[in-house]
Scaffold this active site. Sequence first.
Site, PDB file in Angstrom:
ATOM      1  N   ASP A   1      -2.128  -7.247  14.885  1.00  0.00           N
ATOM      2  CA  ASP A   1      -1.516  -5.930  15.081  1.00  0.00           C
ATOM      3  C   ASP A   1      -1.604  -5.463  16.523  1.00  0.00           C
ATOM      4  OD1 ASP A   1      -0.429  -5.210  12.619  1.00  0.00           O
ATOM      5  OD2 ASP A   1      -2.349  -4.568  11.830  1.00  0.00           O
TER       6      ASP A   1
ATOM      7  N   LEU B   1     -11.226  -6.504  19.034  1.00  0.00           N
ATOM      8  CA  LEU B   1     -10.442  -5.280  19.188  1.00  0.00           C
ATOM      9  C   LEU B   1     -10.817  -4.586  20.489  1.00  0.00           C
ATOM     10  CD1 LEU B   1      -8.622  -2.944  17.968  1.00  0.00           C
ATOM     11  CD2 LEU B   1     -10.768  -1.946  17.169  1.00  0.00           C
TER      12      LEU B   1
ATOM     13  N   GLU C   1      -5.657   4.322  14.098  1.00  0.00           N
ATOM     14  CA  GLU C   1      -6.546   3.361  14.753  1.00  0.00           C
ATOM     15  C   GLU C   1      -7.202   3.895  16.023  1.00  0.00           C
ATOM     16  OE1 GLU C   1      -2.481   2.496  16.551  1.00  0.00           O
ATOM     17  OE2 GLU C   1      -3.265   3.008  14.563  1.00  0.00           O
TER      18      GLU C   1
ATOM     19  N   LYS D   1       1.706   1.882   7.430  1.00  0.00           N
ATOM     20  CA  LYS D   1       2.081   1.053   8.575  1.00  0.00           C
ATOM     21  C   LYS D   1       3.043   1.792   9.492  1.00  0.00           C
ATOM     22  CE  LYS D   1       1.000  -2.503   9.406  1.00  0.00           C
ATOM     23  NZ  LYS D   1      -0.148  -2.887  10.279  1.00  0.00           N
TER      24      LYS D   1
ATOM     25  N   VAL E   1      -0.745 -12.939   9.468  1.00  0.00           N
ATOM     26  CA  VAL E   1      -0.064 -11.862   8.736  1.00  0.00           C
ATOM     27  C   VAL E   1      -0.485 -10.513   9.325  1.00  0.00           C
ATOM     28  CG1 VAL E   1       0.188 -10.735   6.491  1.00  0.00           C
ATOM     29  CG2 VAL E   1       0.135 -13.232   6.639  1.00  0.00           C
ATOM     30  N   ALA E   2       0.518  -9.691   9.638  1.00  0.00           N
ATOM     31  CA  ALA E   2       0.240  -8.447  10.357  1.00  0.00           C
ATOM     32  C   ALA E   2      -0.259  -7.315   9.465  1.00  0.00           C
ATOM     33  CB  ALA E   2       1.489  -7.996  11.108  1.00  0.00           C
ATOM     34  N   ASN E   3      -0.205  -7.482   8.169  1.00  0.00           N
ATOM     35  CA  ASN E   3      -0.715  -6.444   7.268  1.00  0.00           C
ATOM     36  C   ASN E   3      -1.505  -7.089   6.127  1.00  0.00           C
ATOM     37  OD1 ASN E   3       1.748  -7.515   6.262  1.00  0.00           O
ATOM     38  ND2 ASN E   3       2.063  -5.753   4.941  1.00  0.00           N
TER      39      ASN E   3
ATOM     40  N   VAL F   1      -6.890 -11.841  12.938  1.00  0.00           N
ATOM     41  CA  VAL F   1      -6.895 -10.496  12.359  1.00  0.00           C
ATOM     42  C   VAL F   1      -6.462  -9.465  13.392  1.00  0.00           C
ATOM     43  CG1 VAL F   1      -8.286  -8.824  11.063  1.00  0.00           C
ATOM     44  CG2 VAL F   1      -8.744 -11.251  10.817  1.00  0.00           C
ATOM     45  N   ALA F   2      -6.466  -9.833  14.667  1.00  0.00           N
ATOM     46  CA  ALA F   2      -6.067  -8.925  15.744  1.00  0.00           C
ATOM     47  C   ALA F   2      -4.563  -8.941  15.993  1.00  0.00           C
ATOM     48  CB  ALA F   2      -6.805  -9.294  17.030  1.00  0.00           C
TER      49      ALA F   2
ATOM     50  N   ARG G   1       0.832  -1.201   0.000  1.00  0.00           N
ATOM     51  CA  ARG G   1       0.000   0.000   0.000  1.00  0.00           C
ATOM     52  C   ARG G   1       0.873   1.261   0.000  1.00  0.00           C
ATOM     53  NH1 ARG G   1      -3.580  -1.577   5.169  1.00  0.00           N
ATOM     54  NH2 ARG G   1      -1.571  -2.514   5.722  1.00  0.00           N
TER      55      ARG G   1
ATOM     56  N   TYR H   1      -0.949   4.106  10.869  1.00  0.00           N
ATOM     57  CA  TYR H   1      -1.306   3.078  11.847  1.00  0.00           C
ATOM     58  C   TYR H   1      -0.071   2.804  12.702  1.00  0.00           C
ATOM     59  CZ  TYR H   1      -5.535   1.914   9.153  1.00  0.00           C
ATOM     60  OH  TYR H   1      -6.742   1.957   8.522  1.00  0.00           O
TER      61      TYR H   1
ATOM     62  N   HIS I   1      -0.420   1.082  16.277  1.00  0.00           N
ATOM     63  CA  HIS I   1      -0.653  -0.100  17.122  1.00  0.00           C
ATOM     64  C   HIS I   1       0.448  -0.226  18.179  1.00  0.00           C
ATOM     65  CE1 HIS I   1      -3.939  -1.418  14.536  1.00  0.00           C
ATOM     66  NE2 HIS I   1      -3.159  -1.244  13.501  1.00  0.00           N
TER      67      HIS I   1
END
Length: 364
Positions: free
Chosen positions: A270, A240, A118, A75, A298-300, A267-268, A15, A94, A96
């Site tokens: 991060d 989350l 976030e 990121k 996968v973190a992204n 998905v959590a 991205r 982001y 985190h």
Amino acid sequence: MKIGVPIEIKNNENRVGMTPSGVFELTKRDHEVFVQKNAGFNSGFLDEDYIETGAKILDTIEEIYAIAEMIVKVKEPIEPEYKLIQPNQVVFTYFHFASSEALTNAMIESKSICIAYETVEDADGTLPLLIPMSEVAGRMSIQQGAKYLEKPIKGRGILLGGVPGVPPAKVLILGAGIVGYQAAKMAAGLGAHVVIMDINMKALRYVSDSMPNNVISEFSSEYNIRKHIKDADLIVGGVLIKGAKAPKLITRDMLKEMQPGTVMVDVAVDQGGCFETTKPTTHQDPTYIIDEVVHYTVANMPGAVPYTSTMALTNVTLPYVVKLANEGWEKACENNAPLEKGLNIVKGEIVYKEIAEAFDMEMA
């Protein structure tokens, strides 16, 4: 204001922090935008596209950080970027923080202004800059989970939607927020049998009212989770807690109760993950196996679909970028309560409670 858009250097992060359309909105307001060469290439945007909308292209990431008053990216900065961030420089991305003490300490040391996508929060408690990536990640969790259920990659060998005469896979989704809802929507559309769990009854009622009959809502408790993991084929973690570490809803001992080849998608990740056995992975090496259970962490995740993700992200971040550029960070945050909640670390001091609590640090 001088705004910098660097290349994302995290593993397989494709991205970019801003589209050419976003650049145009800034340059027409007489701001200067500096984009690193080829920063948008993997998202489908050429340097020429940025130049046409008024951006200036710089060759290196060092040049971008050196000239910019505000960095707009996707990121969190990683170690090679730490030394590039300058005192009083605004970094809008982001972060985190609660999942990385090293990053937190580095940003404290940098004396920069860290505004986290976030934790920007509307009056109703929604997180407008997290929603689009949560939507992407929720949908992707089912795509990836379906793939890793295949036998050649050590999954159970089950087709998510089954076929006539053969029952579909059973999908357990932890969390009925944006991620969980989108995951349930995708899984249901593919014909899976879905159980979605949460402690928020309002969210569960919405799921029950809006989802098809192959989606069942259930109150989340350790007893109920342990009951469902025994025959779940795919488990998605989408819980989350704003700005804080995710709770560990599936512990190491629970893996032994699962069927060999069960796939877990966290998905959590991060925010530290909601499985005790979660550790961040990359698109290059996305999975690992513990007790015959496949972990995809996968973190992204949205970085794998960068065109969609970049467009969706810029749609929501750009109004805040424009405010920050027009007014400066102090006035913009003073005049905009949601943006003020995005402030995490300011000139060496933590200003967000959950980060201080995560590492037992002092808060300004």
